[in-house]
Design a protein around this motif. Structure first.
Motif, PDB file in Angstrom:
ATOM      1  N   ARG A  23      23.836 -40.587  42.397  1.00  0.00           N
ATOM      2  CA  ARG A  23      23.986 -42.188  42.261  1.00  0.00           C
ATOM      3  C   ARG A  23      25.322 -42.418  41.449  1.00  0.00           C
ATOM      4  NH1 ARG A  23      18.117 -43.731  41.555  1.00  0.00           N
ATOM      5  NH2 ARG A  23      17.602 -44.720  43.697  1.00  0.00           N
ATOM      6  N   GLN A  24      25.419 -41.512  40.662  1.00  0.00           N
ATOM      7  CA  GLN A  24      26.826 -41.851  39.675  1.00  0.00           C
ATOM      8  C   GLN A  24      28.257 -41.600  40.679  1.00  0.00           C
ATOM      9  OE1 GLN A  24      26.679 -39.049  36.333  1.00  0.00           O
ATOM     10  NE2 GLN A  24      24.890 -40.230  35.643  1.00  0.00           N
ATOM     11  N   LEU A  25      27.927 -40.775  41.559  1.00  0.00           N
ATOM     12  CA  LEU A  25      29.157 -40.589  42.432  1.00  0.00           C
ATOM     13  C   LEU A  25      29.113 -41.449  43.580  1.00  0.00           C
ATOM     14  CD1 LEU A  25      28.572 -36.693  42.601  1.00  0.00           C
ATOM     15  CD2 LEU A  25      30.336 -37.789  41.427  1.00  0.00           C
ATOM     16  N   GLN A  61      29.144 -30.311  42.593  1.00  0.00           N
ATOM     17  CA  GLN A  61      28.700 -30.503  41.240  1.00  0.00           C
ATOM     18  C   GLN A  61      27.223 -30.460  41.096  1.00  0.00           C
ATOM     19  OE1 GLN A  61      29.822 -34.029  39.274  1.00  0.00           O
ATOM     20  NE2 GLN A  61      31.929 -34.399  40.604  1.00  0.00           N
ATOM     21  N   LEU A  62      26.620 -30.584  42.344  1.00  0.00           N
ATOM     22  CA  LEU A  62      25.091 -30.256  42.299  1.00  0.00           C
ATOM     23  C   LEU A  62      24.834 -28.545  42.070  1.00  0.00           C
ATOM     24  CD1 LEU A  62      23.556 -32.145  44.963  1.00  0.00           C
ATOM     25  CD2 LEU A  62      23.254 -32.605  42.350  1.00  0.00           C
ATOM     26  N   GLN A  63      25.941 -27.845  42.719  1.00  0.00           N
ATOM     27  CA  GLN A  63      25.676 -26.431  42.208  1.00  0.00           C
ATOM     28  C   GLN A  63      25.765 -25.887  41.011  1.00  0.00           C
ATOM     29  OE1 GLN A  63      25.648 -23.456  44.573  1.00  0.00           O
ATOM     30  NE2 GLN A  63      26.554 -24.209  46.484  1.00  0.00           N
ATOM     31  N   GLN A  64      26.802 -26.573  40.553  1.00  0.00           N
ATOM     32  CA  GLN A  64      26.946 -26.234  38.664  1.00  0.00           C
ATOM     33  C   GLN A  64      25.805 -27.011  38.004  1.00  0.00           C
ATOM     34  OE1 GLN A  64      30.595 -28.149  38.130  1.00  0.00           O
ATOM     35  NE2 GLN A  64      31.685 -26.800  39.433  1.00  0.00           N
ATOM     36  N   LEU A  65      25.434 -28.001  38.327  1.00  0.00           N
ATOM     37  CA  LEU A  65      24.221 -28.511  37.576  1.00  0.00           C
ATOM     38  C   LEU A  65      23.015 -27.801  37.769  1.00  0.00           C
ATOM     39  CD1 LEU A  65      22.516 -31.333  36.202  1.00  0.00           C
ATOM     40  CD2 LEU A  65      22.239 -31.913  38.382  1.00  0.00           C
ATOM     41  N   PHE A  66      22.651 -27.428  39.034  1.00  0.00           N
ATOM     42  CA  PHE A  66      21.354 -26.352  38.970  1.00  0.00           C
ATOM     43  C   PHE A  66      21.561 -25.107  38.372  1.00  0.00           C
ATOM     44  CE2 PHE A  66      20.185 -29.416  42.671  1.00  0.00           C
ATOM     45  CZ  PHE A  66      18.935 -29.813  41.963  1.00  0.00           C
ATOM     46  N   ALA A  67      22.799 -24.574  38.571  1.00  0.00           N
ATOM     47  CA  ALA A  67      23.082 -23.240  37.812  1.00  0.00           C
ATOM     48  C   ALA A  67      22.755 -23.348  36.304  1.00  0.00           C
ATOM     49  CB  ALA A  67      24.516 -22.807  38.075  1.00  0.00           C
ATOM     50  N   ARG A  68      23.221 -24.578  35.784  1.00  0.00           N
ATOM     51  CA  ARG A  68      23.089 -24.796  34.025  1.00  0.00           C
ATOM     52  C   ARG A  68      21.787 -24.811  33.828  1.00  0.00           C
ATOM     53  NH1 ARG A  68      23.122 -29.404  31.608  1.00  0.00           N
ATOM     54  NH2 ARG A  68      24.084 -30.716  33.173  1.00  0.00           N
ATOM     55  N   GLY A  99      11.151 -30.724  38.808  1.00  0.00           N
ATOM     56  CA  GLY A  99      11.081 -32.413  39.141  1.00  0.00           C
ATOM     57  C   GLY A  99      12.090 -32.792  38.244  1.00  0.00           C
ATOM     58  N   TYR A 100      12.493 -32.485  37.023  1.00  0.00           N
ATOM     59  CA  TYR A 100      13.354 -33.027  36.296  1.00  0.00           C
ATOM     60  C   TYR A 100      14.564 -32.792  36.598  1.00  0.00           C
ATOM     61  CZ  TYR A 100      15.670 -34.986  32.037  1.00  0.00           C
ATOM     62  OH  TYR A 100      16.514 -35.521  31.315  1.00  0.00           O
ATOM     63  N   GLY A 101      14.780 -31.505  37.119  1.00  0.00           N
ATOM     64  CA  GLY A 101      15.817 -31.256  37.693  1.00  0.00           C
ATOM     65  C   GLY A 101      16.646 -31.962  38.844  1.00  0.00           C
ATOM     66  N   ILE A 102      15.428 -32.248  39.823  1.00  0.00           N
ATOM     67  CA  ILE A 102      15.666 -33.121  40.918  1.00  0.00           C
ATOM     68  C   ILE A 102      16.078 -34.300  40.648  1.00  0.00           C
ATOM     69  CG2 ILE A 102      14.792 -33.927  42.916  1.00  0.00           C
ATOM     70  CD1 ILE A 102      13.469 -31.327  43.519  1.00  0.00           C
ATOM     71  N   ASP A 103      15.441 -34.958  39.335  1.00  0.00           N
ATOM     72  CA  ASP A 103      15.576 -36.364  38.909  1.00  0.00           C
ATOM     73  C   ASP A 103      17.515 -36.209  38.478  1.00  0.00           C
ATOM     74  OD1 ASP A 103      13.371 -37.686  39.366  1.00  0.00           O
ATOM     75  OD2 ASP A 103      12.498 -37.071  37.363  1.00  0.00           O
ATOM     76  N   LEU A 104      17.598 -35.300  37.561  1.00  0.00           N
ATOM     77  CA  LEU A 104      19.137 -35.214  37.325  1.00  0.00           C
ATOM     78  C   LEU A 104      20.000 -35.163  38.345  1.00  0.00           C
ATOM     79  CD1 LEU A 104      18.682 -33.030  34.121  1.00  0.00           C
ATOM     80  CD2 LEU A 104      18.979 -35.510  34.293  1.00  0.00           C
TER      81      LEU A 104
END
Ligand code: AMP
Ligand code: MG
Length: 347
Positions: free
Chosen positions: A189-191, A55-62, A178-183
């Motif tokens: 945490r949600q997981l 999920q992190l891979q997808q988040l960072f790609a987006r 920074g904001y990407g790392i916050d997300l």
């Protein structure tokens, strides 16, 4: 009996080092924002950690696509709409980053200024790599300085937006990571993950602990060595801005990617700044702003940005530390001269 004691000792050592634990650390590298992001998840069953990594891979790609300053995508489209000067509905991919940046620009007295995309481009720190044959013309810089683009040039009407400064072009290079790392931390945490570190080449946020111990991290010296080490736990972000990251030399003069909005040139006087703060977006923007504020003015900007833990290395070898940072930073470089500067607490 003696043997039994030895075996239990070995077992304790293995368990505390996390090697034999039920849920050892899972680590992965993700490429985004032009850098490698190391994610470490501990005390989480392997299967859950692996799913979280996907999920992190997808988040960072987006996010990489959404916020890219010069490739096609939502930010580039937003910049075209701003350039047109007419009302438009900003992309939901860009809006949160834009909104959180506004108070940070104000608190930093616009030293952190993501409206400076054109200047960053002029110096060759966007698509066109900078070099000595293509240094900006003084007149080009002067024209942009006169137009003085800032986020306060944006007009808002409900969910509509327009710019009344044609020189304004967004570049979130100083806060997006920074904001990407916050997300990313929000997602973990949600997981249900409580102990993790997301580390983009030394810019990071860590939550919880590493197998019962604090996370240990190194702070880079601009010369490539290690300046010091820090232990972090709970929930903290550590961000460094330095003149060593993206740069080139012409006739022995250094040109780097952090632009002083007052001069229109790469900022001089500071070699690197490290900031510790709770959220990563603020830490990221603050490290950039304090770098530009420099050895004389950083305490005032740190105070107005609500930053209490700072280490600023100037170009004379002075390492300015707030008292809180001095207590925590384990220096591994004896060439620097320590100057502890008390900044009045924010009101
Ligand atoms: P950082 O490494 O976080 O200090 O961010 C540096 C990046 O932010 C540069 O590569 C530019 O994309 C952008 N940038 C440069 N100067 C500024 C500035 N004064 N305010 C905001 N962003 C800037
Ligand atoms: Mg930054």
């Amino acid at each position: 009996m003696k043997r039994l004691g030895l075996i239990s000792l070995l077992l304790i050592l293995l368990l505390t080092s996390g090697c034999l634990g039920k849920n050892p650390a899972t680590s992965e590298r993700i490429l985004a924002f032009g850098t490698l992001i190391d994610v470490t998840i501990v005390e989480t069953p392997r299967g859950e950690a692996t799913k979280a990594m996907e999920q992190l891979q997808q988040l960072f790609a987006r996010l990489h696509r959404d916020w890219h300053a010069w490739e096609e995508g939502p930010l580039q489209q937003t910049n075209q709409q701003l350039q047109a000067g007419t009302w438009f509905t900003p992309s939901p991919q860009v809006l949160p980053l834009l909104k959180l940046s506004i108070p940070l620009t104000e608190a930093s007295e616009h030293l952190f200024n993501p409206a400076l995309g054109r200047l960053v481009d002029l110096w060759g720190f966007q698509g066109r790599p900078g070099n000595c044959t293509q240094l900006p013309q003084p007149a080009q810089i002067q024209a942009l300085l006169q137009q003085n683009p800032r986020l306060s040039d944006l007009q808002w009407q409900g969910d509509q937006l327009r710019s009344n400064n044609s020189a304004l072009r967004l570049d979130f290079g100083a806060v997006g990571k920074g904001y990407g790392i916050d997300l990313a931390i929000d997602l973990l945490r949600q997981l249900g993950i409580r102990n993790a570190m997301v580390n983009a080449g030394g810019d990071l946020r860590a939550i919880g602990h590493r197998s019962g111990r604090p996370w240990r991290i190194g702070i880079k010296h601009p010369n490539g060595n290690v300046l010091g080490a820090l232990e972090i736990s709970g929930d903290e972000s550590v961000f460094t801005s330095g003149n060593y990251e993206r740069r080139y030399y012409c006739d022995g003069k250094l040109y780097h990617h952090i632009i002083d909005p007052r001069s229109g040139h790469p900022s001089v006087g500071t070699d690197s700044v490290t900031v510790i703060h709770s959220d990563a977006a603020t830490a990221d923007a603050a490290a950039t702003a304090l770098f530009i504020a420099g050895p004389d003015h950083w305490p005032g900007i740190a105070q107005s940005m609500g930053i209490g833990q700072v280490a600023l290395l100037d170009n004379q070898g002075n390492l300015y530390l707030t008292p809180e940072m001095e207590k925590r930073l384990k220096l591994l470089n004896d060439r620097v001269r320590i100057r502890v500067v008390d900044i009045a607490p924010a009101e």
